[in-house]
Write an enzyme that holds these catalytic residues in place. Sequence first.
Site, PDB file in Angstrom:
ATOM      1  N   GLY A  11     -60.647 -28.708 -50.445  1.00 43.24           N
ATOM      2  CA  GLY A  11     -60.035 -27.401 -50.217  1.00 43.24           C
ATOM      3  C   GLY A  11     -60.430 -26.657 -48.959  1.00 43.24           C
ATOM      4  N   THR A  38     -53.284 -31.273 -52.182  1.00 46.84           N
ATOM      5  CA  THR A  38     -54.485 -31.652 -52.936  1.00 46.84           C
ATOM      6  C   THR A  38     -55.468 -32.296 -51.982  1.00 46.84           C
ATOM      7  OG1 THR A  38     -55.411 -33.088 -54.637  1.00 46.84           O
ATOM      8  CG2 THR A  38     -53.366 -33.834 -53.624  1.00 46.84           C
ATOM      9  N   GLY A  39     -56.738 -32.026 -52.189  1.00 48.37           N
ATOM     10  CA  GLY A  39     -57.763 -32.590 -51.309  1.00 48.37           C
ATOM     11  C   GLY A  39     -58.930 -31.636 -51.215  1.00 48.37           C
ATOM     12  N   THR A  67     -56.526 -32.488 -59.040  1.00 50.27           N
ATOM     13  CA  THR A  67     -55.638 -31.333 -58.976  1.00 50.27           C
ATOM     14  C   THR A  67     -54.188 -31.736 -59.199  1.00 50.27           C
ATOM     15  OG1 THR A  67     -57.088 -30.159 -57.482  1.00 50.27           O
ATOM     16  CG2 THR A  67     -54.759 -29.679 -57.253  1.00 50.27           C
ATOM     17  N   ARG A 100     -66.469 -19.921 -56.348  1.00 48.45           N
ATOM     18  CA  ARG A 100     -65.810 -20.562 -55.195  1.00 48.45           C
ATOM     19  C   ARG A 100     -64.297 -20.652 -55.452  1.00 48.45           C
ATOM     20  NH1 ARG A 100     -62.617 -25.611 -54.747  1.00 48.45           N
ATOM     21  NH2 ARG A 100     -62.849 -26.348 -52.626  1.00 48.45           N
ATOM     22  N   VAL A 101     -63.536 -20.331 -54.435  1.00 48.42           N
ATOM     23  CA  VAL A 101     -62.082 -20.441 -54.547  1.00 48.42           C
ATOM     24  C   VAL A 101     -61.611 -21.488 -53.536  1.00 48.42           C
ATOM     25  CG1 VAL A 101     -59.894 -19.223 -54.291  1.00 48.42           C
ATOM     26  CG2 VAL A 101     -61.852 -18.048 -55.317  1.00 48.42           C
ATOM     27  N   GLY A 102     -60.830 -22.431 -53.995  1.00 43.03           N
ATOM     28  CA  GLY A 102     -60.331 -23.499 -53.116  1.00 43.03           C
ATOM     29  C   GLY A 102     -59.004 -23.127 -52.476  1.00 43.03           C
ATOM     30  N   ASP A 103     -58.328 -24.131 -51.971  1.00 43.89           N
ATOM     31  CA  ASP A 103     -57.046 -23.896 -51.292  1.00 43.89           C
ATOM     32  C   ASP A 103     -55.891 -23.714 -52.271  1.00 43.89           C
ATOM     33  OD1 ASP A 103     -57.489 -26.677 -51.959  1.00 43.89           O
ATOM     34  OD2 ASP A 103     -55.597 -27.101 -50.956  1.00 43.89           O
TER      35      ASP A 103
HETATM   36  N1  ASP Z   1     -57.891 -28.786 -53.432  1.00 44.15           N
HETATM   37  C1  ASP Z   1     -58.726 -28.646 -54.593  1.00 44.15           C
HETATM   38  C2  ASP Z   1     -59.850 -27.687 -54.265  1.00 44.15           C
HETATM   39  O1  ASP Z   1     -60.464 -27.813 -53.228  1.00 44.15           O
HETATM   40  C3  ASP Z   1     -59.284 -29.917 -55.117  1.00 44.15           C
HETATM   41  C4  ASP Z   1     -58.328 -31.061 -55.315  1.00 44.15           C
HETATM   42  O2  ASP Z   1     -57.242 -31.070 -54.740  1.00 44.15           O
HETATM   43  O3  ASP Z   1     -58.654 -32.001 -56.061  1.00 44.15           O
HETATM   44  O4  ASP Z   1     -60.158 -26.871 -55.072  1.00 44.15           O
END
Ligand code: ASP
Length: 330
Positions: free
Chosen positions: A251, A248-249, A197, A225-228
């Site tokens: 989500g 980032t991480g 990300t 699916r929706v992430g953070d």
């Molecule tokens: N935060 C992102 C998600 O969960 C993934 C990422 O940061 O690599 O969609």
Amino acid sequence: MSSYAIVIHGGAGTILPAAMTTELEQSYKAALQEAMDAGFRCLTAGGTSIEAVKAAVMSLEDCILFNAGRGAVFAKDGSQEMDASIMDGSNRMAGAVAAVRNIRNPVELAYVVMTKSQHVMLNGKGAQEFAKIHGLKTEPDEYFYSEFRHQQWKQMQDTDAMALDHSVTIPATASSDDFAEGKPSFTKVSEDKKFGTVGAVALDQYGNIAAATSTGGMTNKQWGRVGDSPIIGAGTYANNMTCAISCTGHGEPFIRAVTAYDVSCLMEYKGLSLQEAMHIVVHDKLLKIDGEGGMIGVDAAGNTAMVFNSEGMYRGRRDSEGLNETLIYK
Ligand code: ASP
């Protein structure tokens, strides 16, 4: 402290020197520098922080090395759905898009949602139709395709596992047996841990801060699916009074911890500095709920911070005082 500054990230995860070639490392650093310079040029020319974060994130979206725009990861059905958001700390206006396909620069679409609609977030087909109305660039599936991410997905396709682009998430049903060699569910995927990300935060010459984040999400995610990343307060937040944050991480924990906003709250209600607040959220609050990842931040006084609890985070910062660095590992 500086009168203007930009900080960027290209994802966090199990990024280890041993898994990297010199050439690849140089490519990452060059791509980070290019994106950072795009944002910095904007700030130097008197542009706003919102323009700067948009320019930096668009540059990262165009680069296949990162999991955003071109090179986004694959969902369970083999599609590439992307999320993005942007927020202006001067007025707390925000725009976001979720689960969009074939949009060349999702962050640009988020910006148009912020500036040309009455809404904060659009998703799926509605977001795509909105993009069309406003003449945003689209690309065919082939444009977004990357061989390594396709293989990454292929290894997980028939499992319930979902992976950070650069690490792996072990399915809830996993037993120690599942770690055995040759089990394709996640052992292989953990080697593919180098892409992620993207995001940017910036302070402009007028004292305004902004944040933007863009992603393909997590490999083998359920489509829809929706992430953070597109959720204001979770993956992205900006408020001149406190901070601008891009995360980032993994989500799901980031959503449950309302991560970006929590940094702002710790600054506002507890009087903590940017660095202190980010440290508590990343190394304490997130870890308690298995939230792997990191974040970048800037405040209106020009303090910047880059904090993560994973092995590495692609990142860089540049400011008007001459600081100019790109980093990968701890
Ligand atoms: N935060 C992102 C998600 O969960 C993934 C990422 O940061 O690599 O969609």
